[in-house]
Design an enzyme around this catalytic site. Sequence first.
Site, mmCIF file in Angstrom:
data_model
loop_
_atom_site.group_PDB
_atom_site.id
_atom_site.type_symbol
_atom_site.label_atom_id
_atom_site.label_comp_id
_atom_site.label_asym_id
_atom_site.label_seq_id
_atom_site.Cartn_x
_atom_site.Cartn_y
_atom_site.Cartn_z
ATOM 1 N N GLN A 70 -8.069 -1.151 3.526
ATOM 2 C CA GLN A 70 -8.479 -1.301 4.857
ATOM 3 C C GLN A 70 -9.502 -2.443 3.796
ATOM 4 O O GLN A 70 -11.007 -3.182 5.119
ATOM 5 C CB GLN A 70 -9.059 -0.894 5.612
ATOM 6 C CG GLN A 70 -7.950 -0.400 6.149
ATOM 7 C CD GLN A 70 -7.450 -1.592 7.138
ATOM 8 O OE1 GLN A 70 -7.575 -2.761 7.369
ATOM 9 N NE2 GLN A 70 -5.877 -1.734 7.565
ATOM 10 N N ASN B 130 -7.913 3.250 8.912
ATOM 11 C CA ASN B 130 -7.295 1.946 9.442
ATOM 12 C C ASN B 130 -6.821 2.014 10.951
ATOM 13 O O ASN B 130 -7.115 0.620 11.802
ATOM 14 C CB ASN B 130 -6.141 2.098 9.043
ATOM 15 C CG ASN B 130 -5.305 3.067 9.287
ATOM 16 O OD1 ASN B 130 -5.905 4.116 8.329
ATOM 17 N ND2 ASN B 130 -3.938 2.610 9.769
ATOM 18 N N CYS C 181 1.418 1.934 11.039
ATOM 19 C CA CYS C 181 2.978 1.789 11.255
ATOM 20 C C CYS C 181 3.284 3.747 11.760
ATOM 21 O O CYS C 181 4.809 3.919 11.239
ATOM 22 C CB CYS C 181 2.332 2.807 9.209
ATOM 23 S SG CYS C 181 1.932 0.804 8.443
ATOM 24 N N THR D 57 12.467 -7.042 -10.486
ATOM 25 C CA THR D 57 12.870 -8.421 -10.483
ATOM 26 C C THR D 57 11.354 -8.441 -9.656
ATOM 27 O O THR D 57 10.803 -8.171 -8.682
ATOM 28 C CB THR D 57 13.254 -9.256 -10.435
ATOM 29 O OG1 THR D 57 14.510 -9.252 -10.376
ATOM 30 C CG2 THR D 57 12.835 -10.625 -10.406
ATOM 31 N N HIS E 245 -1.013 -8.298 2.888
ATOM 32 C CA HIS E 245 -1.002 -9.098 4.397
ATOM 33 C C HIS E 245 -1.983 -8.516 4.738
ATOM 34 O O HIS E 245 -2.217 -8.712 6.201
ATOM 35 C CB HIS E 245 0.196 -8.460 4.594
ATOM 36 C CG HIS E 245 0.114 -6.896 4.950
ATOM 37 N ND1 HIS E 245 0.368 -6.813 6.739
ATOM 38 C CD2 HIS E 245 0.126 -5.649 4.212
ATOM 39 C CE1 HIS E 245 0.164 -5.501 6.137
ATOM 40 N NE2 HIS E 245 0.600 -4.434 5.026
ATOM 41 N N GLY F 254 0.265 -0.908 0.244
ATOM 42 C CA GLY F 254 -0.002 0.005 0.291
ATOM 43 C C GLY F 254 1.029 1.415 0.210
ATOM 44 O O GLY F 254 0.960 2.030 -0.467
ATOM 45 N N THR F 255 1.874 1.256 1.155
ATOM 46 C CA THR F 255 3.040 2.085 0.353
ATOM 47 C C THR F 255 3.393 2.899 -0.427
ATOM 48 O O THR F 255 2.942 4.246 -1.028
ATOM 49 C CB THR F 255 3.641 2.311 1.786
ATOM 50 O OG1 THR F 255 4.009 2.579 3.035
ATOM 51 C CG2 THR F 255 4.787 3.160 2.210
#
Length: 386
Positions: free
Chosen positions: A184, A156, A330, A242, A206, A72-73
């Site tokens: 979320q 969140n 975070c 990659t 995740h 997400g970041t």
Amino acid sequence: MNQIAYLDNAATTQVDPEVLETMIPYMKECYGNPSSTYALGRDSRSAIESARKQVAEILGVKATSIYFTSGGTESNNTAIAASVNDLGCTHIITSPIEHHAVLHTVKHYAKNSKISYSFVRLNAAGDVDLDDLERQLVEYAKNGHKCLVSLMHANNEIGVMLEIESVGTIARRYGAIFHSDCVQTIGHYPINLINFGVHFASASAHKFHGPKGTGILYVSDGTKFGALLHGGGQERKKRAGTENVHGIIGFAKALKLSMENFLYDHSYIKSLNKRMRIGLKEIAKEITFNHSETSLYTVLSANFQSGSNTDLMLSLLDSKGIYASGGSACSSTEDEGSHVISALNRNLPGATIRFSFSKMTSVEDIDFAIESIKGILTPTNHALSI
């Protein structure tokens, strides 16, 4: 300490065993670099494109609009950078309760790119004032600004949800670019991104039982943007490096499972949320909550009695094997409280704890947590007070 209750699923979730099983072959037998032209590499490339198509179909969009990222970041950063650098946005309208991946990025560009930003008005619950959003868009358009609107689909920390389709309609009306942090909600609701009217949307595996380090950026058809990461030609020359093949496979599998089981999981998790809410109210009538029962069903943000302290309470919960948070994971390393609660001017006298649930949370987890909290909050326990 034998029993634990993991109640911090908004921070991260346990990888679903079926997801892990799907990923393992791409860490063992099918380990080829997707950019290699021989068969082992072609197999990896084919798996990525199959995953991209699957994700796109679930979200109601074209496969060419899905870009795989590290989470997400990165997706939020890319969307904001593209809006400023490639789409000509000179003003950003956001809110003070966005994730720091948005707020810090907006402030960075305001400092270094000579753009401006403003916050949309929120009500006491954290809902966006749509009239104020439209007023700001009119004002900045008159002053010659092209605007980016960046508002998260669900908060969140407190779970308040955006009227996202309405925001999309308003943004289109004034030619604004619309980005939404959907970290979320993607994987927790059936979502058609076309209906939302977003130009950009972010998601992270995740948060719905996929692997860490894998996310997506949705970019609407026809929206031009440049690369944030430079190097090779991966992700159609938009995201060098990659590809995380096993992570991408895990993202697609986790999203597929979450939508296949949505009706059951949604009902079950809502029942856990309600059980926790009722149990806390039975402990003390002074306990209040930061959102309504119609908010994000995976999150319950609770305010405890006057004199309680968030850090001390989290420490006591941890000592009993109950894992929750005071806000976004975070921001846990920063010397500050919840920026969300502060922005809403709640002036709460006691601790604020976020409990969040998943399909892997059990009824026993909830009951164990409630009994433990009851013990912490007994009048003879002065360790919670400051």
